[in-house]
Design a protein around this motif. Structure first.
Motif, short mmCIF file in Angstrom:
data_model
loop_
_atom_site.label_atom_id
_atom_site.label_comp_id
_atom_site.label_asym_id
_atom_site.label_seq_id
_atom_site.Cartn_x
_atom_site.Cartn_y
_atom_site.Cartn_z
N ILE A 1 1.69 -12.61 -4.33
CA ILE A 1 2.26 -11.27 -4.14
C ILE A 1 1.61 -10.57 -2.94
O ILE A 1 2.30 -10.01 -2.07
CB ILE A 1 2.08 -10.42 -5.42
N LEU A 2 0.28 -10.62 -2.88
CA LEU A 2 -0.44 -9.90 -1.83
C LEU A 2 -0.23 -10.54 -0.46
O LEU A 2 -0.15 -9.85 0.55
CB LEU A 2 -1.93 -9.84 -2.18
N THR A 3 -0.11 -11.87 -0.43
CA THR A 3 0.18 -12.56 0.83
C THR A 3 1.56 -12.18 1.34
O THR A 3 1.77 -12.00 2.56
CB THR A 3 0.07 -14.09 0.65
N ILE B 1 1.33 -8.79 2.93
CA ILE B 1 0.69 -8.89 4.26
C ILE B 1 1.68 -9.41 5.29
O ILE B 1 1.72 -8.93 6.43
CB ILE B 1 -0.57 -9.78 4.19
N LYS B 2 2.48 -10.37 4.89
CA LYS B 2 3.47 -10.94 5.80
C LYS B 2 4.48 -9.88 6.26
O LYS B 2 4.88 -9.85 7.42
CB LYS B 2 4.21 -12.10 5.11
N LEU B 3 4.87 -9.00 5.33
CA LEU B 3 5.82 -7.93 5.67
C LEU B 3 5.19 -6.89 6.59
O LEU B 3 5.85 -6.34 7.47
CB LEU B 3 6.32 -7.24 4.40
N ASN B 4 3.91 -6.61 6.38
CA ASN B 4 3.22 -5.62 7.21
C ASN B 4 1.76 -6.01 7.40
O ASN B 4 0.90 -5.64 6.60
CB ASN B 4 3.31 -4.23 6.58
N PRO B 5 1.47 -6.75 8.47
CA PRO B 5 0.09 -7.20 8.71
C PRO B 5 -0.88 -6.06 9.03
O PRO B 5 -2.08 -6.28 9.11
CB PRO B 5 0.22 -8.14 9.91
N ASP B 6 -0.36 -4.84 9.22
CA ASP B 6 -1.22 -3.71 9.60
C ASP B 6 -1.65 -2.85 8.42
O ASP B 6 -2.39 -1.89 8.60
CB ASP B 6 -0.50 -2.81 10.62
N TYR B 7 -1.14 -3.15 7.22
CA TYR B 7 -1.42 -2.28 6.08
C TYR B 7 -2.72 -2.69 5.39
O TYR B 7 -2.83 -3.78 4.84
CB TYR B 7 -0.24 -2.32 5.10
N PHE B 8 -3.69 -1.79 5.41
CA PHE B 8 -5.05 -2.12 4.96
C PHE B 8 -5.13 -2.44 3.46
O PHE B 8 -5.93 -3.27 3.05
CB PHE B 8 -6.00 -0.97 5.31
N GLU B 9 -4.32 -1.77 2.64
CA GLU B 9 -4.47 -1.93 1.18
C GLU B 9 -4.15 -3.35 0.71
O GLU B 9 -4.72 -3.81 -0.29
CB GLU B 9 -3.58 -0.92 0.44
N SER B 10 -3.27 -4.03 1.41
CA SER B 10 -2.95 -5.42 1.04
C SER B 10 -4.20 -6.30 1.15
O SER B 10 -4.49 -7.11 0.26
CB SER B 10 -1.85 -5.98 1.95
N TYR B 11 -4.94 -6.12 2.26
CA TYR B 11 -6.17 -6.90 2.47
C TYR B 11 -7.24 -6.50 1.46
O TYR B 11 -7.96 -7.36 0.94
CB TYR B 11 -6.68 -6.69 3.90
N LYS C 1 8.02 -2.37 6.65
CA LYS C 1 6.64 -1.98 6.30
C LYS C 1 6.61 -1.25 4.96
O LYS C 1 5.67 -1.41 4.18
CB LYS C 1 6.06 -1.09 7.40
N LEU C 2 7.65 -0.45 4.72
CA LEU C 2 7.72 0.26 3.45
C LEU C 2 7.87 -0.71 2.28
O LEU C 2 7.31 -0.49 1.20
CB LEU C 2 8.89 1.25 3.47
N ARG C 3 8.61 -1.79 2.51
CA ARG C 3 8.74 -2.83 1.47
C ARG C 3 7.36 -3.35 1.08
O ARG C 3 7.08 -3.58 -0.11
CB ARG C 3 9.61 -3.98 1.98
N SER C 4 6.49 -3.53 2.06
CA SER C 4 5.12 -4.00 1.80
C SER C 4 4.37 -3.02 0.92
O SER C 4 3.71 -3.40 -0.05
CB SER C 4 4.38 -4.19 3.13
N LYS C 5 4.50 -1.73 1.22
CA LYS C 5 3.79 -0.70 0.46
C LYS C 5 4.29 -0.65 -0.98
O LYS C 5 3.51 -0.47 -1.92
CB LYS C 5 4.00 0.65 1.14
N LEU C 6 5.60 -0.82 -1.16
CA LEU C 6 6.18 -0.82 -2.51
C LEU C 6 5.64 -1.98 -3.34
O LEU C 6 5.36 -1.83 -4.54
CB LEU C 6 7.71 -0.88 -2.42
N ILE C 7 5.49 -3.14 -2.70
CA ILE C 7 4.93 -4.31 -3.39
C ILE C 7 3.52 -4.01 -3.88
O ILE C 7 3.15 -4.30 -5.02
CB ILE C 7 4.93 -5.56 -2.47
N ILE C 8 2.71 -3.40 -3.00
CA ILE C 8 1.31 -3.09 -3.35
C ILE C 8 1.23 -2.08 -4.49
O ILE C 8 0.45 -2.25 -5.44
CB ILE C 8 0.54 -2.56 -2.11
N ARG C 9 2.07 -1.02 -4.42
CA ARG C 9 2.03 -0.01 -5.49
C ARG C 9 2.42 -0.63 -6.83
O ARG C 9 1.81 -0.35 -7.86
CB ARG C 9 2.96 1.16 -5.15
N ASN C 10 3.43 -1.47 -6.81
CA ASN C 10 3.88 -2.13 -8.04
C ASN C 10 2.78 -3.05 -8.58
O ASN C 10 2.50 -3.09 -9.78
CB ASN C 10 5.15 -2.92 -7.76
N ASN D 1 13.55 1.46 13.41
CA ASN D 1 13.75 1.99 12.05
C ASN D 1 13.75 0.86 11.01
O ASN D 1 13.21 1.02 9.91
CB ASN D 1 15.07 2.76 11.96
N ALA D 2 14.35 -0.27 11.38
CA ALA D 2 14.39 -1.43 10.47
C ALA D 2 12.98 -1.93 10.19
O ALA D 2 12.63 -2.26 9.05
CB ALA D 2 15.24 -2.54 11.07
#
Length: 454
Positions: free
Chosen positions: A364-366, A369-379, A339-348, A333-334
């Motif tokens: 910001i984008l790096t 990616i560090k928080l969630n290397p699997d999230y496509f939108e960061s890349y 991973k959600l923190r990563s998504k919030l950064i991208i939306r902001n 869960n943690a």
């Protein structure tokens, strides 16, 4: 009341003085003293009794109860075990052991006590059910199902074992690569039948309706799922969870105003707070209410850090108690919160980009990616940044990673096609544009680029 209690204590002490081994008097006196929180006096009476008695198991048990009341769970288990060594067929010893281990977050260690309890009380449905809760290994699934089936027979008015058994059948189908096969269909039918029976046994509970909603949602029967969630929404215990699911369904039907209403309700009931705020921010962004969206994203970013830390803390507590199943569950869960923190950064980041606010884009984008290397939108976003910087190879690498993490993101394929086109690699460019059209057959820009190449 105090005077009656004082008289009771006085007479019990007289009885013990006349007979130091009189168990009923000692038990009653200790119960009164524990209630009054006179723990040291109760301890003194038990110590005296243990030094002058032949009925050792009962006094060991009494000592264990005192330790339990004072939250000294380790010592409580020590004395329960001593009591069991003296008398291995006393039901109350095993029940206190289970209760103690639950309180100390070591419920996984209660399995042998509950197994003995089931042997001693084969008609005790609660013991069967409690034992089923602790069998979480995949190799124990058949035994768990059997225990739940017995619990259902012994506890005909209790929906908890019915819900748990139905959830097992449902989870055996979820994530199955052959969701259309006969076994999966049979399991879902079994689960549905059990949930239906639970709605009839306890009409005042929203839990079976909530899980019927989840089951029908997994079948992609969205309208039926929506009806189920609305029924669950009537009840306090499932109101928040159902509101969240109804919000997701309204997003699916492109009803953002209705979705926002349900997300706000779920938020007010402390259900998936950071997720709710993210969705509300995305709805605001669609309406071009960017300032409001940023405000929600900021709140979500603050909350998600606390949620993540909470999950780590609980995981560590279970880990220290050697309860590795629950420790892993909370750790998972943690990681979801991370991973959600990563998504919030991208939306902001995306909203600030629309508002043309200066940002340290690569930094910001790096971080995302560090928080969630699997999230496509960061890349993808980093690839767009590198295009602006004329760092073509870096951009190509980012878009490739975006495609790797989400093959169906056609814009990443489109950007790769443009890069290959500029590099005069027409075959590769055409391949990527055709992938775009496979995913979105009316993508006008991809059609135009293919025509241009031809």
């Amino acid at each position: 009341m105090d005077s009656i209690e004082k008289k009771a204590i006085y007479h019990l002490k007289v009885a013990i003085k006349n007979d130091p081994q009189h168990l009923p008097s000692i038990v009653k006196l200790c119960e009164i003293l524990v209630k009054k929180k006179s723990f040291s006096e109760a301890q003194m009476i038990i110590t005296n009794a243990l030094s002058n008695t032949s009925n050792v198991s009962s006094f060991y048990f009494l000592q264990a109860k005192l330790y339990f009341e004072t939250q000294n769970y380790e010592e409580a288990i020590v004395f329960i075990d001593k009591a069991i060594q003296c008398d291995s067929n006393e039901v109350r010893f095993y029940k206190l052991a289970h209760k103690t281990l639950v309180q100390s977050r070591k419920e996984n260690q209660a399995i042998p006590y509950l197994e003995k309890l089931v042997d001693l009380c084969p008609l005790d449905g609660e013991s069967h059910y409690s034992l089923s809760q602790l069998l979480n290994d995949e190799t124990e699934i058949r035994r768990k199902i059997l225990l739940l089936e017995i619990s259902i027979e012994l506890l005909p008015n209790d929906i908890k074992p019915i819900i748990d058994l139905a959830r097992i059948y449902m989870e055996q189908t979820t994530g199955n690569d052959h969701e259309g096969d006969s076994i999966s269909k049979t399991n879902l039918q079994k689960a549905e039948k059990l949930f239906d029976s639970a709605t009839k046994i306890k009409s005042s509970s929203g839990v079976p309706w909530y899980y019927l909603g989840k089951l029908n949602h997994s079948r992609k029967q969205i309208k039926i799922a929506s009806t189920n969630f609305r029924k669950a929404h009537r009840y306090k215990e499932t109101k928040g969870k159902s509101a969240y699911q109804l919000a997701i369904i309204n997003l699916h039907y492109k009803k953002p105003a209705e979705a926002e209403k349900y997300f706000l309700e779920a938020l007010s009931l402390d259900v998936k707070k950071s997720n709710c705020l993210l969705h509300i921010a995305e709805i605001c962004s669609q309406r071009k209410e960017y300032k409001r969206a940023v405000k929600h994203l900021k709140t979500a970013s603050e909350i998600v850090v606390l949620e993540e830390q909470h999950e780590y803390t609980i995981s560590n507590l279970y880990c220290e108690a050697s309860n590795f199943f629950l420790a892993r569950k909370h750790l998972k869960n943690a990681f979801k919160k991370k991973k959600l923190r990563s998504k919030l950064i991208i939306r902001n980041y995306q909203i600030n980009k629309l508002l043309k606010i200066h940002q340290k884009e690569e930094e910001i984008l790096t971080a995302a990616i560090k928080l969630n290397p699997d999230y496509f939108e960061s890349y993808f976003e980093l690839g767009l940044h590198f295009i602006k910087e004329n760092r073509i190879e870096d951009a190509q690498r980012m878009f490739t990673k975006a495609c790797h993490n989400n093959w169906e993101h056609c814009e990443s394929h489109f950007e790769l096609g443009k890069i290959e086109c500029n590099l005069k690699n027409t075959s590769k460019a055409k391949m990527h544009f055709k992938i775009v059209l496979d995913l979105e057959n009316n993508h006008s820009e991809a059609i135009r680029m293919i025509e241009k190449i031809a």
